[in-house]
Design a protein around this motif. Structure first.
Motif, PDB file in Angstrom:
ATOM      1  N   THR A  95      89.020 111.293 109.240  1.00  0.00           N
ATOM      2  CA  THR A  95      89.448 111.084 110.834  1.00  0.00           C
ATOM      3  C   THR A  95      88.691 110.205 111.740  1.00  0.00           C
ATOM      4  OG1 THR A  95      90.327 113.093 110.152  1.00  0.00           O
ATOM      5  CG2 THR A  95      90.412 112.556 112.470  1.00  0.00           C
ATOM      6  N   ALA A  96      87.315 109.703 112.050  1.00  0.00           N
ATOM      7  CA  ALA A  96      86.460 108.934 112.587  1.00  0.00           C
ATOM      8  C   ALA A  96      86.847 107.288 111.834  1.00  0.00           C
ATOM      9  CB  ALA A  96      85.389 109.109 112.248  1.00  0.00           C
ATOM     10  N   ALA A  97      87.167 107.367 110.691  1.00  0.00           N
ATOM     11  CA  ALA A  97      88.050 105.690 110.584  1.00  0.00           C
ATOM     12  C   ALA A  97      88.653 105.351 110.747  1.00  0.00           C
ATOM     13  CB  ALA A  97      87.461 105.916 108.916  1.00  0.00           C
ATOM     14  N   ARG A  98      90.282 107.103 110.958  1.00  0.00           N
ATOM     15  CA  ARG A  98      91.370 106.435 111.429  1.00  0.00           C
ATOM     16  C   ARG A  98      91.311 106.213 112.581  1.00  0.00           C
ATOM     17  NH1 ARG A  98      92.985 110.327 108.763  1.00  0.00           N
ATOM     18  NH2 ARG A  98      93.431 111.654 110.483  1.00  0.00           N
ATOM     19  N   CYS A  99      90.263 106.171 113.392  1.00  0.00           N
ATOM     20  CA  CYS A  99      90.415 106.544 115.001  1.00  0.00           C
ATOM     21  C   CYS A  99      89.316 105.220 115.154  1.00  0.00           C
ATOM     22  CB  CYS A  99      89.447 107.429 116.320  1.00  0.00           C
ATOM     23  SG  CYS A  99      90.110 108.877 116.047  1.00  0.00           S
ATOM     24  N   ARG A 100      88.743 104.665 113.877  1.00  0.00           N
ATOM     25  CA  ARG A 100      87.962 103.377 114.767  1.00  0.00           C
ATOM     26  C   ARG A 100      89.299 102.620 114.409  1.00  0.00           C
ATOM     27  NH1 ARG A 100      83.313 105.847 112.215  1.00  0.00           N
ATOM     28  NH2 ARG A 100      84.055 105.108 110.278  1.00  0.00           N
ATOM     29  N   ARG A 101      89.923 102.868 113.375  1.00  0.00           N
ATOM     30  CA  ARG A 101      91.002 101.835 112.952  1.00  0.00           C
ATOM     31  C   ARG A 101      91.971 101.452 113.613  1.00  0.00           C
ATOM     32  NH1 ARG A 101      90.343 103.629 107.794  1.00  0.00           N
ATOM     33  NH2 ARG A 101      91.502 104.592 108.234  1.00  0.00           N
ATOM     34  N   GLY A 102      92.242 102.340 115.474  1.00  0.00           N
ATOM     35  CA  GLY A 102      93.177 102.404 116.262  1.00  0.00           C
ATOM     36  C   GLY A 102      94.222 102.987 115.365  1.00  0.00           C
ATOM     37  N   ARG A 103      94.291 104.037 114.555  1.00  0.00           N
ATOM     38  CA  ARG A 103      94.930 104.894 114.297  1.00  0.00           C
ATOM     39  C   ARG A 103      94.296 106.832 113.932  1.00  0.00           C
ATOM     40  NH1 ARG A 103      98.257 103.841 108.860  1.00  0.00           N
ATOM     41  NH2 ARG A 103     100.026 104.273 108.850  1.00  0.00           N
ATOM     42  N   THR A 104      95.523 106.915 115.650  1.00  0.00           N
ATOM     43  CA  THR A 104      95.212 108.313 115.964  1.00  0.00           C
ATOM     44  C   THR A 104      96.578 109.167 116.205  1.00  0.00           C
ATOM     45  OG1 THR A 104      95.478 107.083 118.080  1.00  0.00           O
ATOM     46  CG2 THR A 104      93.296 107.249 117.794  1.00  0.00           C
ATOM     47  N   ASP A 105      96.604 108.272 115.653  1.00  0.00           N
ATOM     48  CA  ASP A 105      98.276 110.072 115.280  1.00  0.00           C
ATOM     49  C   ASP A 105      98.141 110.546 113.874  1.00  0.00           C
ATOM     50  OD1 ASP A 105      98.182 107.797 113.229  1.00  0.00           O
ATOM     51  OD2 ASP A 105     100.414 106.845 112.957  1.00  0.00           O
ATOM     52  N   GLY A 106      97.049 110.699 113.397  1.00  0.00           N
ATOM     53  CA  GLY A 106      96.921 111.811 112.484  1.00  0.00           C
ATOM     54  C   GLY A 106      97.340 111.509 111.245  1.00  0.00           C
ATOM     55  N   ARG A 107      98.350 110.846 111.315  1.00  0.00           N
ATOM     56  CA  ARG A 107      98.342 109.885 109.393  1.00  0.00           C
ATOM     57  C   ARG A 107      97.654 109.121 108.614  1.00  0.00           C
ATOM     58  NH1 ARG A 107     103.850 106.094 109.767  1.00  0.00           N
ATOM     59  NH2 ARG A 107     102.028 105.120 110.720  1.00  0.00           N
ATOM     60  N   SER A 108      97.050 109.164 107.544  1.00  0.00           N
ATOM     61  CA  SER A 108      96.362 108.875 106.921  1.00  0.00           C
ATOM     62  C   SER A 108      96.958 107.642 105.984  1.00  0.00           C
ATOM     63  CB  SER A 108      95.596 110.038 105.742  1.00  0.00           C
ATOM     64  OG  SER A 108      95.229 110.969 105.559  1.00  0.00           O
ATOM     65  N   PRO A 109      95.618 106.546 105.505  1.00  0.00           N
ATOM     66  CA  PRO A 109      96.542 105.263 105.383  1.00  0.00           C
ATOM     67  C   PRO A 109      97.715 105.630 103.721  1.00  0.00           C
ATOM     68  CG  PRO A 109      94.342 104.749 105.325  1.00  0.00           C
ATOM     69  CD  PRO A 109      95.167 106.600 106.006  1.00  0.00           C
ATOM     70  N   PRO A 110      98.505 104.859 103.093  1.00  0.00           N
ATOM     71  CA  PRO A 110      99.344 104.964 102.126  1.00  0.00           C
ATOM     72  C   PRO A 110      98.378 105.543 101.075  1.00  0.00           C
ATOM     73  CG  PRO A 110     100.232 103.133 103.412  1.00  0.00           C
ATOM     74  CD  PRO A 110      98.946 103.286 103.847  1.00  0.00           C
ATOM     75  N   ALA A 111      98.190 106.563 100.122  1.00  0.00           N
ATOM     76  CA  ALA A 111      97.693 106.897  99.005  1.00  0.00           C
ATOM     77  C   ALA A 111      97.780 105.573  97.731  1.00  0.00           C
ATOM     78  CB  ALA A 111      97.641 107.603  98.312  1.00  0.00           C
ATOM     79  N   PRO A 112      97.032 105.024  96.969  1.00  0.00           N
ATOM     80  CA  PRO A 112      96.958 103.983  96.492  1.00  0.00           C
ATOM     81  C   PRO A 112      97.907 104.609  94.801  1.00  0.00           C
ATOM     82  CG  PRO A 112      95.026 104.832  96.077  1.00  0.00           C
ATOM     83  CD  PRO A 112      95.424 105.702  97.197  1.00  0.00           C
ATOM     84  N   PRO A 113      98.657 104.011  94.301  1.00  0.00           N
ATOM     85  CA  PRO A 113      98.787 103.347  93.368  1.00  0.00           C
ATOM     86  C   PRO A 113      98.511 104.675  92.126  1.00  0.00           C
ATOM     87  CG  PRO A 113      99.293 101.817  93.666  1.00  0.00           C
ATOM     88  CD  PRO A 113      98.112 102.518  94.384  1.00  0.00           C
ATOM     89  N   ARG A 114      99.328 105.563  91.556  1.00  0.00           N
ATOM     90  CA  ARG A 114      98.632 106.849  90.305  1.00  0.00           C
ATOM     91  C   ARG A 114      98.812 105.721  89.248  1.00  0.00           C
ATOM     92  NH1 ARG A 114     100.070 112.885  91.290  1.00  0.00           N
ATOM     93  NH2 ARG A 114      99.707 113.130  92.947  1.00  0.00           N
ATOM     94  N   THR A 115      98.067 105.864  88.197  1.00  0.00           N
ATOM     95  CA  THR A 115      97.911 104.943  87.264  1.00  0.00           C
ATOM     96  C   THR A 115      98.456 105.975  86.153  1.00  0.00           C
ATOM     97  OG1 THR A 115      95.671 105.983  86.608  1.00  0.00           O
ATOM     98  CG2 THR A 115      95.621 103.996  86.883  1.00  0.00           C
ATOM     99  N   PRO A 116      99.473 105.499  85.336  1.00  0.00           N
ATOM    100  CA  PRO A 116     100.492 106.457  84.587  1.00  0.00           C
ATOM    101  C   PRO A 116      99.304 107.241  83.773  1.00  0.00           C
ATOM    102  CG  PRO A 116     101.082 104.204  83.986  1.00  0.00           C
ATOM    103  CD  PRO A 116      99.823 105.028  86.040  1.00  0.00           C
ATOM    104  N   ARG A 117      99.575 108.929  83.263  1.00  0.00           N
ATOM    105  CA  ARG A 117      98.562 109.116  82.271  1.00  0.00           C
ATOM    106  C   ARG A 117      99.048 108.782  81.153  1.00  0.00           C
ATOM    107  NH1 ARG A 117      98.458 115.658  84.052  1.00  0.00           N
ATOM    108  NH2 ARG A 117      97.535 115.082  86.907  1.00  0.00           N
TER     109      ARG A 117
END
Length: 120
Positions: A95-117
Motif C-alpha cells: 500500500t505504501a508503494a502504491r501511495c508513493r507512485r500516486g496510486r491512492t485509490d486502493g487498487r493494485s497494479p494489474p497482476a502479471p500474466p500467468r504462465t500456462p501449466r
C-alpha cells in the motif's frame, strides 16, 4: 452507447452533472422534509434553524469539502504533508508503494500474466 462511440468525455461530464444535480435534489428534499416535521412538532423558528443547519451541513460535506480536497488547498503546507508521511509509515509495504507512485485509490497494479501449466 456513447462510450463505444469514443465519446467518453461527454459521458463523464454528463454523469458528473447528473450526480451533482441529484445530490442537490436530495439535499433539498432532506432539508424540507426535516423542516416540515420539526415545524409540526415544535415551532417554526426551530424548524427554520434546523433546516438551515442541515442544509449547511449537506452542502459542506457533499460539495465544500470535496472541492477543497480536489483543489489540494488542504494538502499544501506542513501539516498535510506530515500526515501523509505518517500514514505511509503505518501502511503495509504494497500500500505504501502504491501511495508513493500516486496510486491512492486502493487498487493494485494489474497482476502479471500467468504462465500456462504443463499438461500431464
Amino acid at each position: 452507447m456513447l462510450f463505444r462511440q469514443g465519446r467518453k468525455e461527454t459521458l463523464v461530464r454528463r454523469s458528473d452533472l447528473y450526480g451533482i444535480l441529484g445530490a442537490l435534489a436530495l439535499a433539498v428534499s432532506m432539508t424540507t422534509a426535516t423542516m416540515f416535521v420539526i415545524d409540526y412538532l415544535f415551532d417554526a423558528t426551530v424548524a427554520w434553524l434546523t433546516a438551515g443547519l442541515l442544509a449547511l451541513l449537506a452542502l459542506w460535506t457533499w460539495f465544500g469539502q470535496p472541492a477543497l480536497d480536489r483543489s489540494g488547498a488542504l494538502e499544501h503546507g506542513g501539516a498535510g504533508e506530515e500526515r501523509r508521511r505518517a500514514a505511509r509509515r503505518t501502511l503495509s509495504p504494497p500500500t505504501a508503494a502504491r501511495c508513493r507512485r500516486g496510486r491512492t485509490d486502493g487498487r493494485s497494479p494489474p497482476a502479471p500474466p500467468r504462465t500456462p501449466r504443463p499438461t500431464r
